[in-house]
Scaffold this active site. Sequence first.
Site, PDB file in Angstrom:
ATOM      1  N   GLU A  23     -36.166 -53.242  43.165  1.00 35.76           N
ATOM      2  CA  GLU A  23     -36.671 -51.839  42.565  1.00 35.76           C
ATOM      3  C   GLU A  23     -34.791 -52.233  41.473  1.00 35.76           C
ATOM      4  O   GLU A  23     -34.262 -52.009  41.863  1.00 35.76           O
ATOM      5  CB  GLU A  23     -35.277 -51.128  43.114  1.00 35.76           C
ATOM      6  CG  GLU A  23     -37.468 -50.645  43.807  1.00 35.76           C
ATOM      7  CD  GLU A  23     -36.806 -49.050  44.670  1.00 35.76           C
ATOM      8  OE1 GLU A  23     -37.716 -48.137  44.905  1.00 35.76           O
ATOM      9  OE2 GLU A  23     -35.844 -48.470  44.973  1.00 35.76           O
ATOM     10  N   GLU A  32     -44.659 -49.739  47.116  1.00 37.31           N
ATOM     11  CA  GLU A  32     -44.262 -48.493  47.742  1.00 37.31           C
ATOM     12  C   GLU A  32     -44.714 -47.303  47.276  1.00 37.31           C
ATOM     13  O   GLU A  32     -44.552 -47.320  46.680  1.00 37.31           O
ATOM     14  CB  GLU A  32     -42.586 -49.073  48.030  1.00 37.31           C
ATOM     15  CG  GLU A  32     -41.535 -49.699  48.437  1.00 37.31           C
ATOM     16  CD  GLU A  32     -40.655 -50.080  48.239  1.00 37.31           C
ATOM     17  OE1 GLU A  32     -39.431 -48.878  48.224  1.00 37.31           O
ATOM     18  OE2 GLU A  32     -39.974 -50.571  47.823  1.00 37.31           O
TER      19      GLU A  32
HETATM   20  P1  P53 Z   1     -35.904 -43.402  51.412  1.00 43.20           P
HETATM   21  C1  P53 Z   1     -34.580 -43.766  46.168  1.00 43.20           C
HETATM   22  C2  P53 Z   1     -33.287 -43.783  46.182  1.00 43.20           C
HETATM   23  C3  P53 Z   1     -32.739 -45.567  47.499  1.00 43.20           C
HETATM   24  C4  P53 Z   1     -33.826 -46.863  47.229  1.00 43.20           C
HETATM   25  O1  P53 Z   1     -35.886 -44.902  50.085  1.00 43.20           O
HETATM   26  C5  P53 Z   1     -35.170 -45.553  46.981  1.00 43.20           C
HETATM   27  C6  P53 Z   1     -34.636 -45.200  45.979  1.00 43.20           C
HETATM   28  C7  P53 Z   1     -36.899 -44.396  45.148  1.00 43.20           C
HETATM   29  O2  P53 Z   1     -36.561 -44.969  44.373  1.00 43.20           O
HETATM   30  O3  P53 Z   1     -36.415 -46.887  46.470  1.00 43.20           O
HETATM   31  C8  P53 Z   1     -37.362 -47.565  47.860  1.00 43.20           C
HETATM   32  O4  P53 Z   1     -35.677 -44.803  52.149  1.00 43.20           O
HETATM   33  C9  P53 Z   1     -36.510 -48.940  48.129  1.00 43.20           C
HETATM   34  C10 P53 Z   1     -36.691 -48.923  49.779  1.00 43.20           C
HETATM   35  C11 P53 Z   1     -36.317 -47.002  50.610  1.00 43.20           C
HETATM   36  C12 P53 Z   1     -37.725 -46.180  50.056  1.00 43.20           C
HETATM   37  O5  P53 Z   1     -37.832 -46.443  48.303  1.00 43.20           O
HETATM   38  O6  P53 Z   1     -33.658 -43.041  51.291  1.00 43.20           O
HETATM   39  O7  P53 Z   1     -36.891 -49.728  48.370  1.00 43.20           O
HETATM   40  O8  P53 Z   1     -35.469 -50.060  50.334  1.00 43.20           O
HETATM   41  O9  P53 Z   1     -36.523 -47.371  51.763  1.00 43.20           O
HETATM   42  C13 P53 Z   1     -37.179 -45.552  49.980  1.00 43.20           C
HETATM   43  O10 P53 Z   1     -36.145 -42.613  51.259  1.00 43.20           O
END
Ligand code: P53
Length: 474
Positions: free
Chosen positions: A179, A371
């Site tokens: 990301e 993801e």
């Molecule tokens: P969680 C939002 C905020 C932080 C990371 O998110 C994020 C996102 C969504 O775009 O990205 C990804 O755990 C990331 C993972 C993360 C997943 O989204 O806040 O690549 O590390 O766990 C889900 O619910």
Amino acid sequence: MKFPKGFLWGGATAANQCEGAYNVDGRGLANVDVIPYGEDRWKVATGKKIVEGFEENVYYPAQEGIRFYENYQEDIALFAKMGFKTFRMSIAWSRIYPKGDEHQPNEKGLQFYENIFRECQKYNIEPLVTITHFDCPMHLIKEYGGWRNRKLITFYERLVRTLFTRFDGLVKYWLTFNEINIILHAPFMGAGLELHEGDDEKSVKYQAIHHELIASATASKIAKEINPDIKIGCMLAAGSTYPLTSNPKDVWEAKQMDRQNYFFIDVQSRGYYPSYALKEFDREGLSIVMEEGDEKLLKENTVDFISFSYYMSKVATTDKELKKSSGNMFNAVKNPYLEESEWGWQIDPLGFRITLNELYDRYQKPLFVVENGLGAIDHPDENFYVEDDYRINYLRDHIEAMRDAINIDGVDVIGYTTWGPIDLVSASTGEMSKRYGFIYVDRDDQGRGTYQRKAKKSFYWYKKVIETNGEDLS
Ligand code: P53
């Protein structure tokens, strides 16, 4: 309505959210370790609160994760039981180079990942490896200023050369930065970038971004030198932006918001800075230092495929009052047509198809969905069994949307890995109770529990999906 032969079904994790063992076998301290659970989390993640290390009476969820470091064999065996064709995981940079600027790698760190890849090989699971999933050694942050310093490219280059050489033949698919656009919204969590008083925030961010983009292209270059069969992908936090109304001002706002994110992939996939960005830098007087040779490097070393995460679509508006109320990191507002998760994430399977089409239209390269999933509160019975029909429904709807993108729209998709196939620590909140898994892990938000693993109802559902190559989604 089929999925292509050899479609890579699987699940995705990240070192900092599952490994734990943060100070074991020579591993050095990283930004992800010192991001606390609790109300300060987002201040630290966004770089608004600078931390030097651990504070007393604060819980740091990455220290333990879900103890994947000790449990990887059992966990990979469970993935194999679901029939995974691929397993996405990430390397903790500070296991390989504990401080980041050493010349010799830490053998114990390398050995750990080699063990994982050999374990995958046993089950014919293709590893999909993120080189950095948000992590950066603390030493590089404190001594060098992290990615704002061009020297980071050299250290990253050392890391990837070590990885590509050591794991040649074991790993074919690599992602350079998870990301990559998150640096705009959560610079410390996303890239170990601290902001100091007096910083011109935008210049500092885009300077760091330039260094990451050069590092990413350098990784592509080195990979091909070592083995031309290696495939390098970029990784975007995706999710298309809709205008709230048909007012052209809202439409323009939505386009601007999308460009902010697509900018990264525009460079990584097309090989040059898009003109809209160069104009913006000029207009705003951003001083970004680029060196001779950068342009050529970017041009000659673009990515082989585009990977991305998709959780939700976004909505843009020019209405200032509404904007203020948005409260999420993309400044997006609520979509009146969509339901949302318990964490307020909009659920939009058709938006997934729209995003797949947009990315394919824009880049014309194979896509890898790395993801997707639903973070939800689970209610296990006394044996830790969870009936998670809500999760099955979310995933079914999204897989159907992806099937339409492939079969009706002709989008080229290599594979699909759901986020957190085994429950792990949430990146945004640090909670354990925001669960994504097919496998339940008995651990709470403070790290208490037996850490025992247990298949949920969705485990058996996903197994059937993979077995039938996506034909049976019932
Ligand atoms: P969680 C939002 C905020 C932080 C990371 O998110 C994020 C996102 C969504 O775009 O990205 C990804 O755990 C990331 C993972 C993360 C997943 O989204 O806040 O690549 O590390 O766990 C889900 O619910």
